[in-house]
Design an enzyme around this catalytic site. Structure first.
Site, PDB file in Angstrom:
ATOM      1  N   TYR A 104      78.992  34.972  28.016  1.00 58.24           N
ATOM      2  CA  TYR A 104      78.256  34.114  29.033  1.00 58.24           C
ATOM      3  C   TYR A 104      79.033  32.918  29.557  1.00 58.24           C
ATOM      4  CZ  TYR A 104      74.299  31.406  31.145  1.00 58.24           C
ATOM      5  OH  TYR A 104      73.671  30.718  32.092  1.00 58.24           O
ATOM      6  N   ARG A 108      61.623  32.979  41.652  1.00 58.28           N
ATOM      7  CA  ARG A 108      61.087  31.903  40.599  1.00 58.28           C
ATOM      8  C   ARG A 108      62.126  30.814  40.140  1.00 58.28           C
ATOM      9  NH1 ARG A 108      62.772  36.737  37.954  1.00 58.28           N
ATOM     10  NH2 ARG A 108      60.820  37.581  38.457  1.00 58.28           N
ATOM     11  N   GLY A 153      68.535  36.263  44.335  1.00 61.93           N
ATOM     12  CA  GLY A 153      67.481  35.855  43.471  1.00 61.93           C
ATOM     13  C   GLY A 153      66.357  35.040  44.135  1.00 61.93           C
ATOM     14  N   LYS A 173      65.784  41.630  42.983  1.00 60.03           N
ATOM     15  CA  LYS A 173      65.500  43.014  42.484  1.00 60.03           C
ATOM     16  C   LYS A 173      64.011  42.939  42.274  1.00 60.03           C
ATOM     17  CE  LYS A 173      68.438  42.866  39.193  1.00 60.03           C
ATOM     18  NZ  LYS A 173      68.834  43.227  37.876  1.00 60.03           N
TER      19      LYS A 173
END
Length: 283
Positions: free
Chosen positions: A171, A19, A16, A41
């Site tokens: 999660y 951001r 990642g 991605k």
């Protein structure tokens, strides 16, 4: 923590990082002149999310880093292997792994699609395990060269209060899987001199996940900026790997440990409004 070790000339690979917290951590490392590989991605702009891997790379280079971008998906072994190989070829090795990529869906069990469950397991738990595993040969070389290797995963302390599993089981399993990876690798890699730790924010952080999933603008107003996680991550990653391993750090506690106790500059909105505690932390 003892005297920090600069990240100048060190090589970090991060999942990642386009951001949010990941980008902030990478930007803090770039300010030291670190080499940074981003495997992510986000190749093209998404109207729902700010930034791409390319805008992130440009920002990191402006901050002083040298950046390699690898458009890839950490769910796939060959793409992670390619990113690691390209990093070693470009920079000569790897000193730091940051498991930042994560998928979130807080739906209760009866409405959580199995496709989403699988996505969270594959990115959060398996992806963190895979990236760390693939980097181990390079990290062992870093340790042998006394370059202070670290693995840092953005995952919470394992809290067995059933509230968390009961609220969003899919999660919770995925995030605790990341934390179990920290727990196990810290023990496994201690003889190699490779530090393995997790970092989690005490309050919610102003990020796309908070805005889009947890509570929108109202939650953002009760949050801190990603910079608090970046400063805490920097303190962990510049600490001696032999002394700093097997921990589930909270950002506030790391900064308090190095003498920073005024956190006002990290608030999204100044003032005395109550901040929102992050997930997995009991009040």
């Amino acid at each position: 923590m003892t005297e920090p070790i600069s990240l100048t000339g060190r090589t970090m690979i991060m999942s990642g990082g386009s951001r949010g917290i990941g980008l902030a951590i990478a930007r803090r490392a770039a300010a030291d002149g670190a080499n940074i590989t981003l495997i992510a991605k986000t190749d093209l702009p998404d109207p729902r999310l700010p930034g791409t891997i390319h805008t992130a790379a440009a920002e990191l280079e402006r901050a002083g880093g040298t950046v390699l971008t690898v458009v890839g998906d950490i769910r796939f072994d060959d793409q992670v292997e390619r990113a690691v190989e390209q990093t070693v070829d470009r920079f000569g090795g790897i000193d730091i792994v940051v498991n930042n990529a994560s998928a979130i869906d807080l739906s209760p069990t009866d409405v959580l699609p199995m496709k989403k469950y699988d996505l969270m397991q594959d990115i959060n738990c398996r992806g963190s395990f895979l990236l760390a595993k693939t980097c181990l040969p390079a990290l062992r070389k870093s340790a042998a060269a006394e370059r202070n290797p670290h693995i840092l995963t953005l995952s919470p302390p394992i809290n067995l209060n059933p509230l968390w599993a009961g609220a969003s089981l899919g999660y919770t399993i995925a995030k605790y899987g990341m934390s179990l990876t920290t727990l196990g690798l810290a023990h496994e890699l201690r003889p190699d001199g490779i530090a393995v730790n997790s970092l989690w924010p005490r309050t919610t952080i102003a990020s796309a996940a908070v805005r889009n999933v947890l509570g929108g603008g109202a939650m953002i107003a009760r949050s801190r900026t990603p910079d608090i996680c970046a400063d805490a991550a920097y303190a962990v990653l510049t600490s001696p790997s032999a002394d700093t391993t097997g921990n589930f750090f909270l950002d506030e506690d790391v900064l308090t440990g190095i003498g920073i106790t005024d956190f006002e500059k990290y608030r999204v909105l100044p003032g005395d409004s109550e901040l929102q505690a992050d997930l997995f932390l009991d009040a």
